[in-house]
Design an enzyme around this catalytic site. Structure first.
Site, PDB file in Angstrom:
ATOM      1  N   LYS A  19       1.962  -1.238  10.833  1.00  0.00           N
ATOM      2  CA  LYS A  19       1.423  -1.031  12.245  1.00  0.00           C
ATOM      3  C   LYS A  19      -0.127  -0.948  12.169  1.00  0.00           C
ATOM      4  O   LYS A  19      -0.706  -1.594  12.813  1.00  0.00           O
ATOM      5  CB  LYS A  19       1.983  -0.030  13.074  1.00  0.00           C
TER       6      LYS A  19
ATOM      7  N   ARG B  60       6.813   7.620  19.969  1.00  0.00           N
ATOM      8  CA  ARG B  60       7.898   7.986  18.942  1.00  0.00           C
ATOM      9  C   ARG B  60       9.025   8.543  19.207  1.00  0.00           C
ATOM     10  O   ARG B  60       9.885   8.798  18.333  1.00  0.00           O
ATOM     11  CB  ARG B  60       7.074   8.831  18.196  1.00  0.00           C
TER      12      ARG B  60
ATOM     13  N   ARG C 252       0.280   2.124  -1.124  1.00  0.00           N
ATOM     14  CA  ARG C 252      -0.779   2.124  -0.171  1.00  0.00           C
ATOM     15  C   ARG C 252      -1.951   3.228  -0.389  1.00  0.00           C
ATOM     16  O   ARG C 252      -1.464   4.207  -1.301  1.00  0.00           O
ATOM     17  CB  ARG C 252      -0.223   2.820   1.097  1.00  0.00           C
TER      18      ARG C 252
ATOM     19  N   ARG D 204      -1.648   9.226   0.670  1.00  0.00           N
ATOM     20  CA  ARG D 204      -1.260  10.191   1.626  1.00  0.00           C
ATOM     21  C   ARG D 204      -0.167  10.994   0.906  1.00  0.00           C
ATOM     22  O   ARG D 204       0.849  10.858   0.409  1.00  0.00           O
ATOM     23  CB  ARG D 204      -0.937   9.483   2.855  1.00  0.00           C
TER      24      ARG D 204
ATOM     25  N   ARG E 288      10.806  10.877   6.471  1.00  0.00           N
ATOM     26  CA  ARG E 288      10.376  10.197   7.646  1.00  0.00           C
ATOM     27  C   ARG E 288      11.150   8.886   8.035  1.00  0.00           C
ATOM     28  O   ARG E 288      11.355   8.866   9.192  1.00  0.00           O
ATOM     29  CB  ARG E 288       8.999   9.537   7.156  1.00  0.00           C
TER      30      ARG E 288
HETATM   31  P1  AP5 Z   1       0.349   0.299   7.122  1.00  0.00           P
HETATM   32  O1  AP5 Z   1      -0.230  -0.669   7.963  1.00  0.00           O
HETATM   33  O2  AP5 Z   1      -0.670   1.463   6.686  1.00  0.00           O
HETATM   34  O3  AP5 Z   1       1.789   0.668   7.883  1.00  0.00           O
HETATM   35  P2  AP5 Z   1       1.983   1.538   8.917  1.00  0.00           P
HETATM   36  O4  AP5 Z   1       2.980   0.996   9.715  1.00  0.00           O
HETATM   37  O5  AP5 Z   1       0.785   1.978   9.837  1.00  0.00           O
HETATM   38  O6  AP5 Z   1       2.472   3.045   8.441  1.00  0.00           O
HETATM   39  P3  AP5 Z   1       2.350   4.392   8.465  1.00  0.00           P
HETATM   40  O7  AP5 Z   1       3.081   5.150   7.362  1.00  0.00           O
HETATM   41  O8  AP5 Z   1       0.871   4.956   8.632  1.00  0.00           O
HETATM   42  O9  AP5 Z   1       3.242   4.609   9.730  1.00  0.00           O
HETATM   43  P4  AP5 Z   1       4.040   6.047  10.293  1.00  0.00           P
HETATM   44  O10 AP5 Z   1       4.217   5.684  11.450  1.00  0.00           O
HETATM   45  O11 AP5 Z   1       4.952   6.522   9.452  1.00  0.00           O
HETATM   46  O12 AP5 Z   1       2.662   7.105  10.126  1.00  0.00           O
HETATM   47  P5  AP5 Z   1       1.514   7.635  11.184  1.00  0.00           P
HETATM   48  O13 AP5 Z   1       0.218   7.269  10.387  1.00  0.00           O
HETATM   49  O14 AP5 Z   1       1.722   6.976  12.364  1.00  0.00           O
HETATM   50  O15 AP5 Z   1       1.033  -0.580   5.862  1.00  0.00           O
HETATM   51  C1  AP5 Z   1       1.319   0.196   4.873  1.00  0.00           C
HETATM   52  C2  AP5 Z   1       1.225  -0.663   3.462  1.00  0.00           C
HETATM   53  O16 AP5 Z   1       1.588  -1.866   3.473  1.00  0.00           O
HETATM   54  C3  AP5 Z   1      -0.441  -0.742   3.141  1.00  0.00           C
HETATM   55  O17 AP5 Z   1      -0.741  -0.313   2.046  1.00  0.00           O
HETATM   56  C4  AP5 Z   1      -0.931  -2.108   3.632  1.00  0.00           C
HETATM   57  O18 AP5 Z   1      -1.934  -2.501   3.069  1.00  0.00           O
HETATM   58  C5  AP5 Z   1       0.725  -2.802   3.339  1.00  0.00           C
HETATM   59  N1  AP5 Z   1       1.092  -3.744   4.112  1.00  0.00           N
HETATM   60  C6  AP5 Z   1       1.000  -3.689   5.417  1.00  0.00           C
HETATM   61  N2  AP5 Z   1       1.370  -4.803   5.933  1.00  0.00           N
HETATM   62  C7  AP5 Z   1       1.753  -5.694   5.100  1.00  0.00           C
HETATM   63  C8  AP5 Z   1       2.346  -6.853   4.830  1.00  0.00           C
HETATM   64  N3  AP5 Z   1       2.761  -7.703   5.893  1.00  0.00           N
HETATM   65  N4  AP5 Z   1       2.418  -7.523   3.627  1.00  0.00           N
HETATM   66  C9  AP5 Z   1       1.923  -7.020   2.449  1.00  0.00           C
HETATM   67  N5  AP5 Z   1       1.509  -5.518   2.478  1.00  0.00           N
HETATM   68  C10 AP5 Z   1       1.413  -5.160   3.765  1.00  0.00           C
HETATM   69  O19 AP5 Z   1       2.012   9.211  11.406  1.00  0.00           O
HETATM   70  C11 AP5 Z   1       1.955  10.114  10.245  1.00  0.00           C
HETATM   71  C12 AP5 Z   1       2.520  11.222  10.718  1.00  0.00           C
HETATM   72  O20 AP5 Z   1       1.916  11.793  11.944  1.00  0.00           O
HETATM   73  C13 AP5 Z   1       4.058  11.251  11.295  1.00  0.00           C
HETATM   74  O21 AP5 Z   1       5.033  11.302  10.297  1.00  0.00           O
HETATM   75  C14 AP5 Z   1       4.156  12.294  12.189  1.00  0.00           C
HETATM   76  O22 AP5 Z   1       4.369  13.659  11.434  1.00  0.00           O
HETATM   77  C15 AP5 Z   1       2.981  12.388  12.902  1.00  0.00           C
HETATM   78  N6  AP5 Z   1       2.710  11.739  14.232  1.00  0.00           N
HETATM   79  C16 AP5 Z   1       1.914  10.474  14.542  1.00  0.00           C
HETATM   80  N7  AP5 Z   1       2.185  10.158  15.686  1.00  0.00           N
HETATM   81  C17 AP5 Z   1       3.161  10.968  16.277  1.00  0.00           C
HETATM   82  C18 AP5 Z   1       3.652  11.105  17.542  1.00  0.00           C
HETATM   83  N8  AP5 Z   1       3.359  10.198  18.389  1.00  0.00           N
HETATM   84  N9  AP5 Z   1       4.422  12.162  17.890  1.00  0.00           N
HETATM   85  C19 AP5 Z   1       4.939  13.099  16.714  1.00  0.00           C
HETATM   86  N10 AP5 Z   1       4.313  13.051  15.638  1.00  0.00           N
HETATM   87  C20 AP5 Z   1       3.482  11.954  15.336  1.00  0.00           C
END
Ligand code: AP5
Length: 230
Positions: free
Chosen positions: A13, A88, A128, A161, A172
């Site tokens: 994402k 979410r 990552r 992370r 997660r």
């Molecule tokens: P990346 O682009 O970083 O993936 P992502 O989908 O953004 O992953 P996240 O782990 O950040 O998502 P998440 O939803 O779990 O965490 P968030 O930060 O939102 O890609 C991952 C890796 O793959 C990278 O190394 C990239 O280079 C590689 N990659 C990407 N695309 C690729 C491709 N096509 N091919 C090859 N490699 C690729 O949230 C963190 C925490 O915050 C949550 O767990 C929760 O505790 C809290 N939180 C956040 N938002 C909320 C909410 N709305 N409500 C409640 N709690 C929340």
């Protein structure tokens, strides 16, 4: 154009949001990044969110909704934005619609669901590396930094992370299945969902997203729209 990127942890994402920012010149709003930054600053929000994030839990809906309502008051969101990590839960999705109306913003135009296998998620998350200073994201093999362990943008040290530890990722994923997956049906019913096979390289996934945008436009076109008198 207001967009949502939906998908499991590590689906890409944030990566797709960065590519869209470069193309569309609209801001990327990541609730995860807002909460992590609050944690780094040690604000009240950060103190609340940090232990929950590190345990692989969600912050409560009312907290996430407050964060989003404050962010949507920014001047930079008027011509569009990309939501990553919000909503979410169905509760957050239901809250988003009135938030947009109250802020005088257009409704969501598309929701892109990034579909990735569990094996791919494990490989992406374990490789990552993130920059804690500016949020840049790399991958040790798929998207390595120019200098190993250093951010291309600011030169700062890259980190793994805390919530990317394998047992936290399992936590997660469970939470994603329970709380976030129902949003696929929620947005499908509203005719907004575009499902994408997100197993391909990032540029290929990006091309599919662009092809499904309601009004594809370049950064230059977006800038022209903002010129006075147009
Ligand atoms: P990346 O682009 O970083 O993936 P992502 O989908 O953004 O992953 P996240 O782990 O950040 O998502 P998440 O939803 O779990 O965490 P968030 O930060 O939102 O890609 C991952 C890796 O793959 C990278 O190394 C990239 O280079 C590689 N990659 C990407 N695309 C690729 C491709 N096509 N091919 C090859 N490699 C690729 O949230 C963190 C925490 O915050 C949550 O767990 C929760 O505790 C809290 N939180 C956040 N938002 C909320 C909410 N709305 N409500 C409640 N709690 C929340």
């Amino acid at each position: 154009m207001n967009l949502i990127l939906l998908g499991p942890p590590g689906a890409g994402k944030g990566t797709q949001a960065s590519l869209l920012v470069a193309r569309l010149a609209i801001p990327h709003i990541s609730t995860g990044e807002i909460l992590r930054e609050a944690g780094r600053r040690g604000t009240q929000l950060g103190l609340l969110a940090k232990p929950l994030i590190e345990a692989g839990h969600l912050v409560p809906d009312e907290v996430a909704i407050r964060v989003m309502s404050e962010r949507l008051l920014g001047q930079d969101v008027k011509s569009g934005f990309i939501l990553d990590g919000f909503p979410r839960t169905v509760g957050q999705a239901e809250a988003l619609e009135p938030l947009l109306r109250e802020a005088g913003l257009a409704a969501i135009g598309r929701v892109f669901f990034l579909d990735v296998s569990d094996e791919k998620i494990a490989a992406r998350v374990s490789g990552r590396r993130s920059c804690p200073r500016d949020g840049q994201v790399f991958h040790v093999t798929a998207n390595p930094p120019r200098v190993e362990g250093r951010c291309d943008q600011c030169g700062g040290a890259l980190e793994t992370r805390e919530d990317d530890e394998p047992e936290m990722v399992l936590e997660r994923m469970k939470l994603y299945r329970r709380s976030t997956e129902p949003l696929i049906a929620y947005y499908k019913e509203r005719g907004l969902l575009v499902s994408l096979d997100a197993m391909a390289p990032a540029e290929e996934v990006h091309a599919e997203i662009v092809a499904a945008l309601p009004f594809p436009r370049s950064r230059e076109e977006a800038a022209r729209e903002c010129e006075p008198g147009i």
